[in-house]
Design an enzyme around this catalytic site. Structure first.
Site, PDB file in Angstrom:
ATOM      1  N   ASN A  28       0.863  -1.194   0.000  1.00  0.00           N
ATOM      2  CA  ASN A  28       0.000   0.000   0.000  1.00  0.00           C
ATOM      3  C   ASN A  28       0.899   1.243   0.000  1.00  0.00           C
ATOM      4  O   ASN A  28       0.777   2.120   0.856  1.00  0.00           O
ATOM      5  CB  ASN A  28      -0.946  -0.029   1.204  1.00  0.00           C
ATOM      6  CG  ASN A  28      -2.050   1.003   1.076  1.00  0.00           C
ATOM      7  OD1 ASN A  28      -2.408   1.414  -0.031  1.00  0.00           O
ATOM      8  ND2 ASN A  28      -2.578   1.446   2.182  1.00  0.00           N
ATOM      9  N   HIS A  33       7.280   5.627   1.178  1.00  0.00           N
ATOM     10  CA  HIS A  33       8.010   4.403   0.795  1.00  0.00           C
ATOM     11  C   HIS A  33       8.927   4.683  -0.397  1.00  0.00           C
ATOM     12  O   HIS A  33      10.043   4.168  -0.473  1.00  0.00           O
ATOM     13  CB  HIS A  33       7.030   3.297   0.392  1.00  0.00           C
ATOM     14  CG  HIS A  33       6.130   2.840   1.494  1.00  0.00           C
ATOM     15  ND1 HIS A  33       4.793   3.137   1.535  1.00  0.00           N
ATOM     16  CD2 HIS A  33       6.381   2.084   2.591  1.00  0.00           C
ATOM     17  CE1 HIS A  33       4.244   2.586   2.608  1.00  0.00           C
ATOM     18  NE2 HIS A  33       5.188   1.950   3.269  1.00  0.00           N
ATOM     19  N   GLN A  57       2.891  -9.292  13.688  1.00  0.00           N
ATOM     20  CA  GLN A  57       3.114  -8.004  14.353  1.00  0.00           C
ATOM     21  C   GLN A  57       1.794  -7.268  14.613  1.00  0.00           C
ATOM     22  O   GLN A  57       1.799  -6.149  15.104  1.00  0.00           O
ATOM     23  CB  GLN A  57       4.087  -7.128  13.557  1.00  0.00           C
ATOM     24  CG  GLN A  57       3.544  -6.573  12.246  1.00  0.00           C
ATOM     25  CD  GLN A  57       4.613  -5.833  11.457  1.00  0.00           C
ATOM     26  OE1 GLN A  57       5.535  -6.440  10.906  1.00  0.00           O
ATOM     27  NE2 GLN A  57       4.514  -4.515  11.414  1.00  0.00           N
ATOM     28  N   LYS A 146       9.550   7.694  10.528  1.00  0.00           N
ATOM     29  CA  LYS A 146       8.148   7.803  10.976  1.00  0.00           C
ATOM     30  C   LYS A 146       7.876   6.748  12.052  1.00  0.00           C
ATOM     31  O   LYS A 146       7.242   7.027  13.060  1.00  0.00           O
ATOM     32  CB  LYS A 146       7.232   7.615   9.768  1.00  0.00           C
ATOM     33  CG  LYS A 146       5.867   7.131  10.084  1.00  0.00           C
ATOM     34  CD  LYS A 146       4.862   8.209   9.982  1.00  0.00           C
ATOM     35  CE  LYS A 146       3.492   7.735  10.363  1.00  0.00           C
ATOM     36  NZ  LYS A 146       3.271   6.300  10.309  1.00  0.00           N
ATOM     37  N   ASP A 147       8.385   5.518  11.833  1.00  0.00           N
ATOM     38  CA  ASP A 147       8.260   4.458  12.846  1.00  0.00           C
ATOM     39  C   ASP A 147       9.535   4.487  13.683  1.00  0.00           C
ATOM     40  O   ASP A 147      10.391   3.605  13.577  1.00  0.00           O
ATOM     41  CB  ASP A 147       8.076   3.103  12.164  1.00  0.00           C
ATOM     42  CG  ASP A 147       6.779   3.047  11.388  1.00  0.00           C
ATOM     43  OD1 ASP A 147       5.716   3.115  12.011  1.00  0.00           O
ATOM     44  OD2 ASP A 147       6.824   2.976  10.148  1.00  0.00           O
ATOM     45  N   GLN A 150      10.291   1.568  16.026  1.00  0.00           N
ATOM     46  CA  GLN A 150      10.667   0.398  15.205  1.00  0.00           C
ATOM     47  C   GLN A 150      12.123   0.517  14.759  1.00  0.00           C
ATOM     48  O   GLN A 150      12.900  -0.435  14.833  1.00  0.00           O
ATOM     49  CB  GLN A 150       9.744   0.313  13.993  1.00  0.00           C
ATOM     50  CG  GLN A 150      10.201  -0.645  12.910  1.00  0.00           C
ATOM     51  CD  GLN A 150       9.160  -0.826  11.824  1.00  0.00           C
ATOM     52  OE1 GLN A 150       8.167  -1.505  12.033  1.00  0.00           O
ATOM     53  NE2 GLN A 150       9.377  -0.234  10.658  1.00  0.00           N
ATOM     54  N   LEU A 181       3.109  11.023   6.148  1.00  0.00           N
ATOM     55  CA  LEU A 181       2.492  10.066   5.237  1.00  0.00           C
ATOM     56  C   LEU A 181       2.502   8.678   5.874  1.00  0.00           C
ATOM     57  O   LEU A 181       3.487   8.268   6.491  1.00  0.00           O
ATOM     58  CB  LEU A 181       3.240  10.036   3.903  1.00  0.00           C
ATOM     59  CG  LEU A 181       3.249  11.340   3.106  1.00  0.00           C
ATOM     60  CD1 LEU A 181       3.786  11.099   1.694  1.00  0.00           C
ATOM     61  CD2 LEU A 181       1.868  11.994   3.037  1.00  0.00           C
ATOM     62  N   SER A 182       1.380   7.981   5.729  1.00  0.00           N
ATOM     63  CA  SER A 182       1.237   6.652   6.303  1.00  0.00           C
ATOM     64  C   SER A 182       0.190   5.890   5.503  1.00  0.00           C
ATOM     65  O   SER A 182      -0.781   6.492   5.023  1.00  0.00           O
ATOM     66  CB  SER A 182       0.767   6.775   7.762  1.00  0.00           C
ATOM     67  OG  SER A 182       0.213   5.558   8.199  1.00  0.00           O
ATOM     68  N   ARG A 184      -1.937   4.113   6.726  1.00  0.00           N
ATOM     69  CA  ARG A 184      -3.193   4.168   7.501  1.00  0.00           C
ATOM     70  C   ARG A 184      -3.938   5.486   7.297  1.00  0.00           C
ATOM     71  O   ARG A 184      -5.104   5.589   7.692  1.00  0.00           O
ATOM     72  CB  ARG A 184      -2.908   3.917   8.984  1.00  0.00           C
ATOM     73  CG  ARG A 184      -2.503   2.465   9.242  1.00  0.00           C
ATOM     74  CD  ARG A 184      -2.459   2.082  10.703  1.00  0.00           C
ATOM     75  NE  ARG A 184      -2.342   0.652  10.880  1.00  0.00           N
ATOM     76  CZ  ARG A 184      -1.205  -0.007  11.118  1.00  0.00           C
ATOM     77  NH1 ARG A 184      -0.070   0.647  11.223  1.00  0.00           N
ATOM     78  NH2 ARG A 184      -1.194  -1.326  11.262  1.00  0.00           N
TER      79      ARG A 184
END
Ligand code: PAF
Length: 279
Positions: A28, A33, A57, A146-147, A150, A181-182, A184
């Protein structure tokens, strides 16, 4: 661009490639990305993007089933961005027994911040990233800031387990409103898309206050959380932490990160902003 579905094909592609960069994703794909792919190209001869929605996860009641699977459109975007290969295995390829028996267990940080409301999430991430590293054998791997938690977990894992992969952190891509941006964001209504910019605006207010010398971290965190709650958000956390290992921030710390997770409507959003006070 090669589209690869099996581990055997991936390994045989790897044999003929020279220096390889891996961009792990769950698909997605959006501009965030693609900026990982562009960064990856600067570090290697070939870029592989993995696309795999990793069941282990996701917690119970999370969006594993509704997570958008858009392989065809993703492949178009990756081709245009100059990726060399897409690794898009089925679940039966990565979890052939239907379950995973061996896990990579991150330290206590996995239960803080996002880990408080997502138990097991970072264990699932560390495990799948290790599996992808073992399959693709990349020289470098790119992860978005953004993560942030992580990224910290993966950097720690690579260091502690002596993995031979260089981790490249990549800056957050934002909409004009400031919204990070995500994948989700697609769950947000048009009105929520506009309102969602409040999250980054609150992080920026805290960052500005810290840069002006405000060291009352808990007051800053609380006032941002109160503002969001009054505007209809359900705040999971807003915390000022040390940028490196995400330990609780001390007044004397120079490298900070302000991290937040909050729910707008039914969508959980995360964001962060780094604050460097050493210059
Ligand atoms: O950030 C993601 O998209 C996922 O957590 C990752 C790193 C691809 C592991 O499934």
């Amino acid at each position: 661009m090669h589209i690869i579905h099996t581990i055997a094909e991936m390994r045989s592609w790897r044999k003929q490639a020279k220096r390889v960069a891996l961009v792990p994703t769950m698909g997605n794909l959006h501009e965030g990305h693609l900026s990982l792919v562009r960064t990856a190209k600067a570090y290697a001869d070939s870029v592989v993007v993995s696309i795999f929605v990793n069941r282990i996860q996701f917690g119970a009641g999370e969006d594993f089933d509704k997570y958008p699977r858009t392989l065809e459109q993703d492949a178009e975007k990756l081709k245009a961005a100059g990726a060399d290969a897409v690794f898009a295995p089925d679940e039966s390829e990565l979890y052939p027994n239907g379950v995973q028996s061996y896990f990579v267990e991150p330290p206590a940080i996995q239960n803080e911040l996002c880990g408080r409301s997502r138990p097991g999430h970072f264990r699932g991430v560390a495990t799948i990233v290790t599996k992808l590293f073992n399959i693709v054998q990349p020289d470098v791997a790119c992860f978005g800031k953004k993560d942030y938690q992580q990224l910290a977990v993966i950097k720690g894992m690579v260091q502690d387990l002596n993995m031979n992969v260089e981790i490249i952190p990549v800056e957050i891509e934002r909409a004009q409103t400031g919204l990070a941006l995500s994948s989700r964001n697609g769950y947000l209504s048009a009105q929520e898309q506009v309102q969602a910019a409040q999250l980054f605006a609150q992080l920026q207010n805290i960052a500005d206050a810290i840069k002006l010398g405000n060291t009352n971290f808990s007051a800053l965190e609380n006032s941002a959380a109160t503002y969001l709650q009054q505007n209809g958000w359900q705040v999971d956390y807003i915390e000022i932490r040390q940028a490196q290992m995400l330990a609780k921030a001390q007044i004397s710390d120079k490298n900070l990160v302000i991290l937040a997770a909050a729910i707008l409507g039914t969508t959980r959003l995360i964001d962060n902003i780094e604050v460097n006070l050493s210059h």
